[in-house]
Write a protein that holds these residues in place. Structure first.
Motif, PDB file in Angstrom:
ATOM      1  N   LEU A 123       0.831  -1.204   0.000  1.00  0.00           N
ATOM      2  CA  LEU A 123       0.000   0.000   0.000  1.00  0.00           C
ATOM      3  C   LEU A 123       0.868   1.258   0.000  1.00  0.00           C
ATOM      4  N   GLN A 124       1.960   1.215   0.759  1.00  0.00           N
ATOM      5  CA  GLN A 124       2.863   2.367   0.775  1.00  0.00           C
ATOM      6  C   GLN A 124       3.554   2.539  -0.572  1.00  0.00           C
ATOM      7  N   ALA A 125       3.817   1.429  -1.265  1.00  0.00           N
ATOM      8  CA  ALA A 125       4.410   1.500  -2.602  1.00  0.00           C
ATOM      9  C   ALA A 125       3.415   2.146  -3.582  1.00  0.00           C
ATOM     10  N   VAL A 126       2.115   1.850  -3.427  1.00  0.00           N
ATOM     11  CA  VAL A 126       1.095   2.466  -4.280  1.00  0.00           C
ATOM     12  C   VAL A 126       1.051   3.974  -4.032  1.00  0.00           C
ATOM     13  N   MET A 127       1.118   4.373  -2.748  1.00  0.00           N
ATOM     14  CA  MET A 127       1.125   5.807  -2.430  1.00  0.00           C
ATOM     15  C   MET A 127       2.324   6.499  -3.069  1.00  0.00           C
ATOM     16  N   ALA A 128       3.489   5.876  -2.987  1.00  0.00           N
ATOM     17  CA  ALA A 128       4.702   6.451  -3.577  1.00  0.00           C
ATOM     18  C   ALA A 128       4.562   6.546  -5.102  1.00  0.00           C
ATOM     19  N   LEU A 129       3.992   5.512  -5.711  1.00  0.00           N
ATOM     20  CA  LEU A 129       3.781   5.494  -7.162  1.00  0.00           C
ATOM     21  C   LEU A 129       2.877   6.655  -7.584  1.00  0.00           C
ATOM     22  N   LEU A 130       1.796   6.876  -6.840  1.00  0.00           N
ATOM     23  CA  LEU A 130       0.853   7.933  -7.193  1.00  0.00           C
ATOM     24  C   LEU A 130       1.445   9.323  -6.948  1.00  0.00           C
ATOM     25  N   ARG A 131       2.293   9.462  -5.939  1.00  0.00           N
ATOM     26  CA  ARG A 131       2.942  10.760  -5.691  1.00  0.00           C
ATOM     27  C   ARG A 131       3.900  11.113  -6.823  1.00  0.00           C
ATOM     28  N   GLU A 132       4.583  10.102  -7.358  1.00  0.00           N
ATOM     29  CA  GLU A 132       5.556  10.342  -8.426  1.00  0.00           C
ATOM     30  C   GLU A 132       4.893  10.578  -9.774  1.00  0.00           C
ATOM     31  N   SER A 133       3.708  10.004  -9.979  1.00  0.00           N
ATOM     32  CA  SER A 133       3.033  10.167 -11.266  1.00  0.00           C
ATOM     33  C   SER A 133       2.451  11.571 -11.359  1.00  0.00           C
ATOM     34  N   ASP A 134       2.395  12.099 -12.562  1.00  0.00           N
ATOM     35  CA  ASP A 134       1.818  13.432 -12.775  1.00  0.00           C
ATOM     36  C   ASP A 134       0.332  13.274 -13.062  1.00  0.00           C
ATOM     37  N   PHE A 135      -0.453  13.221 -12.007  1.00  0.00           N
ATOM     38  CA  PHE A 135      -1.900  13.117 -12.160  1.00  0.00           C
ATOM     39  C   PHE A 135      -2.485  14.514 -12.115  1.00  0.00           C
ATOM     40  N   GLU A 136      -3.490  14.785 -12.965  1.00  0.00           N
ATOM     41  CA  GLU A 136      -3.993  16.158 -13.108  1.00  0.00           C
ATOM     42  C   GLU A 136      -4.798  16.651 -11.910  1.00  0.00           C
ATOM     43  N   LEU A 137      -5.151  15.790 -10.984  1.00  0.00           N
ATOM     44  CA  LEU A 137      -5.895  16.196  -9.789  1.00  0.00           C
ATOM     45  C   LEU A 137      -5.023  16.038  -8.551  1.00  0.00           C
ATOM     46  N   PRO A 138      -5.220  16.882  -7.549  1.00  0.00           N
ATOM     47  CA  PRO A 138      -4.502  16.675  -6.287  1.00  0.00           C
ATOM     48  C   PRO A 138      -5.103  15.481  -5.549  1.00  0.00           C
ATOM     49  N   LEU A 139      -4.261  14.582  -5.082  1.00  0.00           N
ATOM     50  CA  LEU A 139      -4.740  13.365  -4.412  1.00  0.00           C
ATOM     51  C   LEU A 139      -4.381  13.392  -2.940  1.00  0.00           C
TER      52      LEU A 139
END
Length: 160
Positions: A137-153
């Motif tokens: 789960l922490q790896a998923v959080m890190a993955l999403l932080r590094e990705s450039d997603f157009e919305l703030p998560l």
């Protein structure tokens, strides 16, 4: 099983504070002396009113800076097209909140493509991620932080 929720929310109280601060700065700035320029908070949107189009751009930069100072991601701003009528220019800035179906699908695909051993499920305007190990789960959080997603998560409801 450990899980957490992925959401996209904006704190409306902090937005109101940022708009108030931006109005105060606009009223005291030298380049806005004698100019009828202001921000107006209207629920999920902010209306910027000025006398010229270039002033609107300067005002939006001021608002963006005030949002960052209040720890609000400026990616939540959806800036609409400016309207010029007579001697006033108006621009609407919509504050995006919640994850729509397309965004949930995109996040789910990104997580699945990472080959981590987690499952995702859509729950309204949020996405729940569950897995056997907390590290996944922490790896998923890190993955999403590094990705450039157009919305703030934001990540909420982490359960072990």
């Amino acid at each position: 099983m450990p899980s957490f929720d992925i959401v996209s929310e904006v704190d409306s109280h902090e937005v109101a504070n940022a708009v108030d601060q931006a109005n105060r700065e606009i009223s005291t700035r030298f380049d806005f002396k004698g100019v009828d320029a202001s921000f107006e908070l209207d629920g999920e949107s902010v209306k910027a009113v000025a006398e010229a189009d270039f002033q609107l751009k300067q005002m939006i930069d001021v608002l963006r800076a005030k949002l960052v100072n209040r720890k609000i991601d400026p990616n939540c701003m959806d800036i609409q097209k400016a309207e010029q009528n007579g001697k006033q220019a108006r621009q609407n800035i919509v504050l995006k909140q919640g994850l729509d179906q397309a965004a949930n699908k995109k996040l789910g695909k990104l997580i699945k493509d990472s080959k981590l051993k987690v499952q995702t499920q859509v729950q309204g305007e949020q996405l729940r991620v569950t897995g056997k190990k907390r590290d996944d789960l922490q790896a998923v959080m890190a993955l999403l932080r590094e990705s450039d997603f157009e919305l703030p998560l934001q990540y909420k409801n982490f359960r072990d």
